[in-house]
Design a protein around this motif. Structure first.
Motif, PDB file in Angstrom:
ATOM      1  N   MET A  70       9.473 -40.978   4.806  1.00  0.00           N
ATOM      2  CA  MET A  70       9.157 -41.356   3.310  1.00  0.00           C
ATOM      3  C   MET A  70       7.839 -41.353   2.952  1.00  0.00           C
ATOM      4  SD  MET A  70      10.531 -44.886   1.489  1.00  0.00           S
ATOM      5  CE  MET A  70      10.280 -44.668  -0.526  1.00  0.00           C
ATOM      6  N   TYR A  71       6.858 -41.688   4.017  1.00  0.00           N
ATOM      7  CA  TYR A  71       5.538 -41.620   3.853  1.00  0.00           C
ATOM      8  C   TYR A  71       4.903 -41.024   4.834  1.00  0.00           C
ATOM      9  CZ  TYR A  71       7.095 -46.050   1.059  1.00  0.00           C
ATOM     10  OH  TYR A  71       7.534 -46.799   0.107  1.00  0.00           O
ATOM     11  N   GLY A  72       3.706 -40.491   4.606  1.00  0.00           N
ATOM     12  CA  GLY A  72       2.652 -39.960   5.567  1.00  0.00           C
ATOM     13  C   GLY A  72       1.381 -41.057   5.326  1.00  0.00           C
ATOM     14  N   LEU A  86       0.385 -41.925  10.038  1.00  0.00           N
ATOM     15  CA  LEU A  86       1.666 -42.397  10.600  1.00  0.00           C
ATOM     16  C   LEU A  86       2.516 -41.796   9.766  1.00  0.00           C
ATOM     17  CD1 LEU A  86      -0.049 -45.058  11.131  1.00  0.00           C
ATOM     18  CD2 LEU A  86       2.083 -46.245  10.790  1.00  0.00           C
ATOM     19  N   LEU A  87       3.790 -41.219  10.496  1.00  0.00           N
ATOM     20  CA  LEU A  87       4.743 -40.784   9.885  1.00  0.00           C
ATOM     21  C   LEU A  87       5.781 -41.789   9.734  1.00  0.00           C
ATOM     22  CD1 LEU A  87       6.764 -37.579  11.050  1.00  0.00           C
ATOM     23  CD2 LEU A  87       7.852 -39.424   9.975  1.00  0.00           C
ATOM     24  N   LEU A 149      -1.486 -42.950   0.707  1.00  0.00           N
ATOM     25  CA  LEU A 149      -0.099 -42.603   1.391  1.00  0.00           C
ATOM     26  C   LEU A 149       0.368 -41.242   0.618  1.00  0.00           C
ATOM     27  CD1 LEU A 149       1.772 -45.828   0.230  1.00  0.00           C
ATOM     28  CD2 LEU A 149       1.631 -44.894   2.339  1.00  0.00           C
ATOM     29  N   GLU A 150       0.776 -40.551   1.590  1.00  0.00           N
ATOM     30  CA  GLU A 150       1.813 -39.167   0.966  1.00  0.00           C
ATOM     31  C   GLU A 150       3.265 -39.981   0.838  1.00  0.00           C
ATOM     32  OE1 GLU A 150       1.609 -36.795   4.444  1.00  0.00           O
ATOM     33  OE2 GLU A 150      -0.645 -36.930   4.110  1.00  0.00           O
ATOM     34  N   VAL A 151       3.965 -39.638  -0.413  1.00  0.00           N
ATOM     35  CA  VAL A 151       5.362 -40.155  -0.673  1.00  0.00           C
ATOM     36  C   VAL A 151       6.195 -39.117  -0.732  1.00  0.00           C
ATOM     37  CG1 VAL A 151       6.448 -41.654  -1.984  1.00  0.00           C
ATOM     38  CG2 VAL A 151       4.292 -42.260  -1.613  1.00  0.00           C
ATOM     39  N   TYR A 152       7.202 -39.101  -0.033  1.00  0.00           N
ATOM     40  CA  TYR A 152       8.145 -37.873   0.013  1.00  0.00           C
ATOM     41  C   TYR A 152       9.512 -38.256  -0.528  1.00  0.00           C
ATOM     42  CZ  TYR A 152       4.584 -35.797   2.620  1.00  0.00           C
ATOM     43  OH  TYR A 152       3.320 -35.369   3.169  1.00  0.00           O
ATOM     44  N   PRO A 153      10.192 -37.364  -1.320  1.00  0.00           N
ATOM     45  CA  PRO A 153      11.434 -37.922  -1.704  1.00  0.00           C
ATOM     46  C   PRO A 153      12.614 -37.625  -0.623  1.00  0.00           C
ATOM     47  CG  PRO A 153      11.043 -35.611  -2.526  1.00  0.00           C
ATOM     48  CD  PRO A 153       9.627 -36.269  -1.938  1.00  0.00           C
ATOM     49  N   GLU A 164       8.714 -31.632  -5.348  1.00  0.00           N
ATOM     50  CA  GLU A 164       7.552 -32.625  -5.867  1.00  0.00           C
ATOM     51  C   GLU A 164       7.436 -33.805  -4.847  1.00  0.00           C
ATOM     52  OE1 GLU A 164       7.883 -34.153  -9.833  1.00  0.00           O
ATOM     53  OE2 GLU A 164       8.131 -32.283 -10.497  1.00  0.00           O
ATOM     54  N   CYS A 165       6.366 -34.172  -4.517  1.00  0.00           N
ATOM     55  CA  CYS A 165       6.066 -35.535  -3.750  1.00  0.00           C
ATOM     56  C   CYS A 165       4.616 -35.962  -4.326  1.00  0.00           C
ATOM     57  CB  CYS A 165       5.733 -34.944  -2.173  1.00  0.00           C
ATOM     58  SG  CYS A 165       4.506 -33.857  -1.979  1.00  0.00           S
ATOM     59  N   ALA A 166       4.053 -36.866  -3.587  1.00  0.00           N
ATOM     60  CA  ALA A 166       2.999 -37.676  -4.280  1.00  0.00           C
ATOM     61  C   ALA A 166       1.983 -38.253  -3.266  1.00  0.00           C
ATOM     62  CB  ALA A 166       3.596 -38.743  -5.166  1.00  0.00           C
TER      63      ALA A 166
END
Length: 174
Positions: A70-72, A86-87, A149-153, A164-166
């Motif tokens: 969910m996060y990078g 961190l993955l 944070l990288e936030v992934y759906p 789309e991610c954030a």
């Protein structure tokens, strides 16, 4: 923003939270090439197979429940030209399986930027704009602490032009 481009973002207060994930150190100069490889290897070998598995060990259940992927998480410690990555997913408490790390974010104000397009290029382009244009030209906000944070759906069609991610950046008012 230079060139007349606008960035899709919001700034909002969030309560503190913890993440859990697989950690690796990266050099700043090669991170854009190496992090996607880390995702491919780690997610592909350790996380994706769990999606179909029904008889999981306790450690595997923790990985599934945490939604790792969910996060990078980028953590800049300033050590030898490297940063921690961190993955990760949401840490729910309890036992931390061997090989995983927990990182805690305190209550903070976050600038949340949307990225749209195929990975990793679209996300890397937004990241560059944040650090090269938005932050230096922003009169209201500055970095609160050196992590992001990288936030992934849950949907993982990462090559779609509509993906789309954030990116979330902790900020404080100047």
């Amino acid at each position: 923003i230079k060139g007349g481009n606008t960035m899709d973002y919001v700034v909002e207060e969030m309560k503190g939270f913890k993440v859990i994930g697989f950690e690796k150190f990266f050099d700043y100069e090669t991170a854009y090439q190496e992090i996607p490889k880390f995702w491919g290897e780690t997610y592909g070998q350790k996380i994706a197979p769990l999606c179909k598995k029904t008889n999981c060990t306790k450690e595997e259940e923790i990985l599934k429940e945490s939604c790792i992927g969910m996060y990078g998480v980028n953590i800049e410690d300033g050590k030898n030209g490297q940063f921690r990555y961190l993955l990760a997913g949401n840490y729910m408490g309890g036992e931390v399986p061997e090989g995983l790390k927990v990182y805690e974010f305190e209550n903070s104000l976050w600038a949340k930027f949307t990225s749209k397009g195929p990975m990793p290029g679209a996300l890397q382009a937004v990241n560059d704009k944040i650090y090269k244009e938005w932050l230096p030209n922003n009169s209201k906000y500055e970095i609160a602490f050196n992590a992001s944070l990288e936030v992934y759906p849950a949907s993982m069609d990462t090559q779609s032009p509509d993906y789309e991610c954030a990116i979330w950046i902790p900020v404080k008012e100047k």
